[in-house]
Design a protein around this motif. Sequence first.
Motif, PDB file in Angstrom:
ATOM      1  N   UNK A  76       0.806  -1.218   0.000  1.00 40.39           N
ATOM      2  CA  UNK A  76       0.000   0.000   0.000  1.00 40.39           C
ATOM      3  C   UNK A  76       0.839   1.267   0.000  1.00 40.39           C
ATOM      4  N   UNK A  77       2.139   1.128   0.206  1.00 36.80           N
ATOM      5  CA  UNK A  77       3.020   2.282   0.231  1.00 36.80           C
ATOM      6  C   UNK A  77       4.133   2.102  -0.795  1.00 36.80           C
ATOM      7  N   UNK A  78       4.628   3.183  -1.401  1.00 38.32           N
ATOM      8  CA  UNK A  78       5.707   3.054  -2.392  1.00 38.32           C
ATOM      9  C   UNK A  78       6.980   2.480  -1.772  1.00 38.32           C
ATOM     10  N   UNK A  79       7.764   1.810  -2.599  1.00 36.69           N
ATOM     11  CA  UNK A  79       8.960   1.122  -2.102  1.00 36.69           C
ATOM     12  C   UNK A  79       9.996   2.084  -1.535  1.00 36.69           C
ATOM     13  N   UNK A  80      10.020   3.335  -1.989  1.00 36.97           N
ATOM     14  CA  UNK A  80      11.054   4.255  -1.499  1.00 36.97           C
ATOM     15  C   UNK A  80      10.930   4.486   0.005  1.00 36.97           C
ATOM     16  N   UNK A  81       9.738   4.268   0.564  1.00 38.76           N
ATOM     17  CA  UNK A  81       9.540   4.435   2.002  1.00 38.76           C
ATOM     18  C   UNK A  81      10.447   3.531   2.835  1.00 38.76           C
ATOM     19  N   UNK A  82      10.963   2.455   2.224  1.00 39.81           N
ATOM     20  CA  UNK A  82      11.741   1.469   2.965  1.00 39.81           C
ATOM     21  C   UNK A  82      13.223   1.483   2.578  1.00 39.81           C
ATOM     22  N   UNK A  83      13.617   2.564   1.869  1.00 38.09           N
ATOM     23  CA  UNK A  83      15.026   2.743   1.510  1.00 38.09           C
ATOM     24  C   UNK A  83      15.530   4.055   2.097  1.00 38.09           C
ATOM     25  N   UNK A  84      16.501   3.960   2.992  1.00 39.25           N
ATOM     26  CA  UNK A  84      17.041   5.161   3.638  1.00 39.25           C
ATOM     27  C   UNK A  84      17.668   6.098   2.623  1.00 39.25           C
ATOM     28  N   UNK A  85      18.281   5.547   1.580  1.00 37.79           N
ATOM     29  CA  UNK A  85      18.950   6.375   0.575  1.00 37.79           C
ATOM     30  C   UNK A  85      17.963   7.217  -0.231  1.00 37.79           C
ATOM     31  N   UNK A  86      16.674   6.875  -0.188  1.00 41.70           N
ATOM     32  CA  UNK A  86      15.651   7.645  -0.885  1.00 41.70           C
ATOM     33  C   UNK A  86      14.825   8.522   0.061  1.00 41.70           C
ATOM     34  N   UNK A  87      15.272   8.628   1.305  1.00 43.58           N
ATOM     35  CA  UNK A  87      14.546   9.444   2.279  1.00 43.58           C
ATOM     36  C   UNK A  87      13.439   8.702   2.996  1.00 43.58           C
ATOM     37  N   UNK A  88      13.482   7.373   2.976  1.00 44.52           N
ATOM     38  CA  UNK A  88      12.452   6.582   3.626  1.00 44.52           C
ATOM     39  C   UNK A  88      12.692   6.394   5.113  1.00 44.52           C
ATOM     40  N   UNK A  89      11.761   5.712   5.753  1.00 46.54           N
ATOM     41  CA  UNK A  89      11.868   5.426   7.185  1.00 46.54           C
ATOM     42  C   UNK A  89      10.707   6.003   7.968  1.00 46.54           C
ATOM     43  N   UNK A  90      10.185   5.220   8.887  1.00 46.73           N
ATOM     44  CA  UNK A  90       9.027   5.663   9.666  1.00 46.73           C
ATOM     45  C   UNK A  90       9.402   6.772  10.649  1.00 46.73           C
ATOM     46  N   UNK A  91      10.652   6.805  11.116  1.00 47.21           N
ATOM     47  CA  UNK A  91      11.060   7.851  12.060  1.00 47.21           C
ATOM     48  C   UNK A  91      11.055   9.212  11.376  1.00 47.21           C
ATOM     49  N   UNK A  92      11.684   9.306  10.208  1.00 48.28           N
ATOM     50  CA  UNK A  92      11.708  10.565   9.472  1.00 48.28           C
ATOM     51  C   UNK A  92      10.300  10.984   9.069  1.00 48.28           C
ATOM     52  N   UNK A  93       9.472  10.018   8.714  1.00 43.80           N
ATOM     53  CA  UNK A  93       8.113  10.317   8.278  1.00 43.80           C
ATOM     54  C   UNK A  93       7.222  10.737   9.444  1.00 43.80           C
ATOM     55  N   UNK A  94       7.183   9.933  10.501  1.00 46.27           N
ATOM     56  CA  UNK A  94       6.157  10.119  11.534  1.00 46.27           C
ATOM     57  C   UNK A  94       6.582  11.000  12.696  1.00 46.27           C
ATOM     58  N   UNK A  95       7.881  11.074  13.020  1.00 44.79           N
ATOM     59  CA  UNK A  95       8.275  11.921  14.141  1.00 44.79           C
ATOM     60  C   UNK A  95       8.002  13.393  13.839  1.00 44.79           C
ATOM     61  N   UNK A  96       8.007  13.757  12.545  1.00 48.24           N
ATOM     62  CA  UNK A  96       7.631  15.126  12.190  1.00 48.24           C
ATOM     63  C   UNK A  96       6.180  15.395  12.580  1.00 48.24           C
ATOM     64  N   UNK A  97       5.316  14.386  12.426  1.00 49.67           N
ATOM     65  CA  UNK A  97       3.925  14.521  12.876  1.00 49.67           C
ATOM     66  C   UNK A  97       3.851  14.619  14.400  1.00 49.67           C
ATOM     67  N   UNK A  98       4.519  13.699  15.072  1.00 53.02           N
ATOM     68  CA  UNK A  98       4.388  13.650  16.538  1.00 53.02           C
ATOM     69  C   UNK A  98       4.925  14.929  17.180  1.00 53.02           C
TER      70      UNK A  98
END
Length: 383
Positions: A183-205
């Motif tokens: 359900x999510x693009x593959x780049x979300x799981x590659x650090x070299x493409x700016x992926x990662x749940x910490x970078x994505x969600x900590x900005x929200x929190x």
Amino acid sequence: MTRRSIGIVMNGVTGRMGYRQHLVRSILAIREQGGLALADGTVLWPEPILVGRNEAKLRAIAERHALTEWSTDLAAALARHDVQVYFDAQVTSERVQGIEAAIAAGRHVYTEKPLAEELAEALRLARLAEEAGVRHGIVQDKLFLPGLRKLRRLVEGGFFGRILSVRGEFGYWVFEGDWQQAQRPSWNYRAEDGGGVILDMFAHWRYVLDEIIAPVRSVQCLGAVHIPERVDEDGKPYDCTADDAAYGIFELEGGIVAQINSSWATRVFRDELVEFQVDGTEGSAVAGLRRCRVQHRATTPKPVWNPDLPATEDFRAQWQEVPDNADFGNGFRVQWEAFLRHVAEDGPFPWDFYAGARGVQLAELGLRSWREGRRLDVPELAR
């Protein structure tokens, strides 16, 4: 009634969020209602110019919505005399370059989060925008969602007494892409493409905690790559180099403790995809994207722990629903309208690039905390 057009370059609308929430449910929805009425009686009419790398996808979206303006040439789109605003919903790794080009062209900038992958870059963009004299804003959509607006109303009304703690649960199972499509693009799981749940969600929190509960003062984070290999959009396996789960503890001003789990490797057993429980001396609340329920001190039952007998209490039934008492509307659209008013009539808009930088700061500290295995203070950012 005078109608005033405002050209908006929308970069990244072929992606899920850029298309659904920003183009369809925000900009096109504003057009469907007849435009945005300003204080002087003028109606602001958004004119989207779709930009991206995939010509076929852009053409298809434009034809679907009877739009005529689209381009794969960002520089040419920014150079148009009828453009005032640039919006960025690209992959994180491409965002800085797009925003820099927009600022250099003298365009006001509104962007998805995170603003950048590193704090230094985020602050540099904020200073560039200020020096250029352009308006700048960051998407902080969860502040405008019904459930969290109700929660904020409770905090401001003193419902909780002294707030003790916050517990947040976010996430769902993202399929690996082999036997069911992810359900999510593959780049979300590659650090070299700016992926990662910490970078994505900590900005929200960061903005949820700062603006609704209390400022964040420290962070301790444990990240994980629970699914080490996934399958991309072309059916090819790839190694996951970015975290797909994060378990964070945040100390807030006043000694409040917040615990938030964020995961793309968990199955949902709660009412909404994200929920926050806030406990205080006078009462507690559980807020999701839309709903918010409360239990006051005076109506708190006294459960008895007995592992030898089945539970007979319906714990959820002991909570009371918080009424809407207002028409909240789509959270993304509400913030879009605020930013357009900010550009067109100098309306208030506190969610600028410095707010975006604070989100990047918390993500950067969360990643560092994970690497170093320790709690880190969150210092104030100088403008």
